[in-house]
Scaffold this motif. Sequence first.
Motif, PDB file in Angstrom:
ATOM      1  N   THR A  83      -8.889 -75.944  -9.657  1.00  0.00           N
ATOM      2  CA  THR A  83      -8.111 -77.000 -10.315  1.00  0.00           C
ATOM      3  C   THR A  83      -8.885 -78.303 -10.433  1.00  0.00           C
ATOM      4  O   THR A  83      -8.349 -79.301 -10.908  1.00  0.00           O
ATOM      5  N   THR A  84     -10.142 -78.297 -10.010  1.00  0.00           N
ATOM      6  CA  THR A  84     -10.904 -79.538  -9.986  1.00  0.00           C
ATOM      7  C   THR A  84     -11.109 -80.142 -11.369  1.00  0.00           C
ATOM      8  O   THR A  84     -11.203 -81.356 -11.512  1.00  0.00           O
ATOM      9  N   HIS A  85     -11.137 -79.293 -12.388  1.00  0.00           N
ATOM     10  CA  HIS A  85     -11.358 -79.801 -13.744  1.00  0.00           C
ATOM     11  C   HIS A  85     -10.239 -79.414 -14.714  1.00  0.00           C
ATOM     12  O   HIS A  85     -10.211 -79.903 -15.841  1.00  0.00           O
ATOM     13  N   MET A  86      -9.349 -78.541 -14.295  1.00  0.00           N
ATOM     14  CA  MET A  86      -8.161 -78.201 -15.087  1.00  0.00           C
ATOM     15  C   MET A  86      -6.972 -78.281 -14.132  1.00  0.00           C
ATOM     16  O   MET A  86      -6.582 -77.291 -13.508  1.00  0.00           O
ATOM     17  N   SER A  87      -6.424 -79.469 -14.021  1.00  0.00           N
ATOM     18  CA  SER A  87      -5.464 -79.761 -12.949  1.00  0.00           C
ATOM     19  C   SER A  87      -4.125 -79.069 -13.103  1.00  0.00           C
ATOM     20  O   SER A  87      -3.345 -79.006 -12.144  1.00  0.00           O
ATOM     21  N   ASP A  88      -3.824 -78.545 -14.290  1.00  0.00           N
ATOM     22  CA  ASP A  88      -2.528 -77.901 -14.506  1.00  0.00           C
ATOM     23  C   ASP A  88      -2.552 -76.401 -14.212  1.00  0.00           C
ATOM     24  O   ASP A  88      -1.569 -75.700 -14.487  1.00  0.00           O
ATOM     25  N   MET A  89      -3.629 -75.904 -13.662  1.00  0.00           N
ATOM     26  CA  MET A  89      -3.727 -74.465 -13.416  1.00  0.00           C
ATOM     27  C   MET A  89      -2.672 -73.963 -12.438  1.00  0.00           C
ATOM     28  O   MET A  89      -2.290 -72.791 -12.473  1.00  0.00           O
ATOM     29  N   ASP A  90      -2.190 -74.839 -11.547  1.00  0.00           N
ATOM     30  CA  ASP A  90      -1.124 -74.415 -10.638  1.00  0.00           C
ATOM     31  C   ASP A  90       0.167 -74.138 -11.393  1.00  0.00           C
ATOM     32  O   ASP A  90       0.898 -73.190 -11.096  1.00  0.00           O
ATOM     33  N   LEU A  91       0.447 -74.951 -12.404  1.00  0.00           N
ATOM     34  CA  LEU A  91       1.622 -74.717 -13.249  1.00  0.00           C
ATOM     35  C   LEU A  91       1.453 -73.427 -14.050  1.00  0.00           C
ATOM     36  O   LEU A  91       2.392 -72.622 -14.171  1.00  0.00           O
ATOM     37  N   PHE A  92       0.254 -73.225 -14.591  1.00  0.00           N
ATOM     38  CA  PHE A  92      -0.008 -72.006 -15.356  1.00  0.00           C
ATOM     39  C   PHE A  92       0.124 -70.775 -14.462  1.00  0.00           C
ATOM     40  O   PHE A  92       0.611 -69.726 -14.893  1.00  0.00           O
ATOM     41  N   SER A  93      -0.321 -70.898 -13.202  1.00  0.00           N
ATOM     42  CA  SER A  93      -0.193 -69.789 -12.262  1.00  0.00           C
ATOM     43  C   SER A  93       1.270 -69.428 -12.047  1.00  0.00           C
ATOM     44  O   SER A  93       1.635 -68.240 -11.978  1.00  0.00           O
ATOM     45  N   THR A  94       2.119 -70.444 -11.939  1.00  0.00           N
ATOM     46  CA  THR A  94       3.545 -70.196 -11.736  1.00  0.00           C
ATOM     47  C   THR A  94       4.155 -69.511 -12.946  1.00  0.00           C
ATOM     48  O   THR A  94       5.033 -68.651 -12.812  1.00  0.00           O
ATOM     49  N   VAL A  95       3.690 -69.856 -14.128  1.00  0.00           N
ATOM     50  CA  VAL A  95       4.156 -69.165 -15.339  1.00  0.00           C
ATOM     51  C   VAL A  95       3.762 -67.688 -15.290  1.00  0.00           C
ATOM     52  O   VAL A  95       4.529 -66.824 -15.729  1.00  0.00           O
ATOM     53  N   CYS A  96       2.586 -67.386 -14.733  1.00  0.00           N
ATOM     54  CA  CYS A  96       2.197 -65.982 -14.561  1.00  0.00           C
ATOM     55  C   CYS A  96       3.197 -65.252 -13.663  1.00  0.00           C
ATOM     56  O   CYS A  96       3.522 -64.080 -13.901  1.00  0.00           O
ATOM     57  N   ALA A  97       3.681 -65.935 -12.625  1.00  0.00           N
ATOM     58  CA  ALA A  97       4.683 -65.327 -11.743  1.00  0.00           C
ATOM     59  C   ALA A  97       5.967 -65.048 -12.505  1.00  0.00           C
ATOM     60  O   ALA A  97       6.617 -64.012 -12.306  1.00  0.00           O
ATOM     61  N   VAL A  98       6.345 -65.956 -13.394  1.00  0.00           N
ATOM     62  CA  VAL A  98       7.540 -65.749 -14.218  1.00  0.00           C
ATOM     63  C   VAL A  98       7.367 -64.521 -15.106  1.00  0.00           C
ATOM     64  O   VAL A  98       8.268 -63.683 -15.233  1.00  0.00           O
TER      65      VAL A  98
END
Length: 242
Positions: free
Chosen positions: A139-154
């Motif tokens: 996430t150091t250069h793409m800070s929204d990857m945690d949100l995208f990861s959660t969408v993968c869980a959905v």
Amino acid sequence: MSTKDDETESPFELQSASPFTVEERDAVYRAIFTRRDVRGEFLPDVVPDDVLKRILTAAHHAPSVGFMQPWNFLVIRDKAVKDRIGDIFAEANEEAAAMFPSERQKHYRSLKLEGIRTAPLNICVTCDRQRGGPVVLGTTHMSDMDLFSTVCAVQNLWLAARAEGIGVGWVSILKEDEVKTILNIPQNIRIVAYLCVGKVEGLFSEPELQVRGWQNRMDLDSLVYEDRWGASSCAKSDDQAE
């Protein structure tokens, strides 16, 4: 004396990456192509606990940046709570209708866009953006990857639900802060998805918004570029559709 090949070998045992059998592969694609956003087709039947556990387990096995697993799943059964969330939707939905051009507002209001009260379960999927600490791998250069990861869980949850014969509807016309207040969600936690979940009387053969004339699926070939933005690709779709 070790060889170069020995030095590059992984110390961990790898599993086979062979393709699935035809039947297994077809089952995966069937889940993808027949998944639907369910709104008005929910039945009152209880979702068995073992089925719910399998669906949530599938969600929990989604990929996540830095393996931070930022998600939580808040399962809501209480009618009073669902009614309060439903009221938030109703207010936000009227505000949303007014944002469309006047010629589309009537069409918009005719659409059934949620099943909050009728679905036996609601599941609020959240993202804890602090779970991995101040610096998270990936996430150091793409800070929204945690949100995208959660969408993968959905998405995992949705496909597993389809395989179990369970319908899912994603409600996005909600005021996040008001939902947080009702569900006692801390302010530092983001709501990523509010899902209506339950058995259904049936599924549309095509996405409901397409069936009802709101929008059509775009042609895949028009969305695929090669090597640089806007450059045509030789990739072709296989005419399989959701």
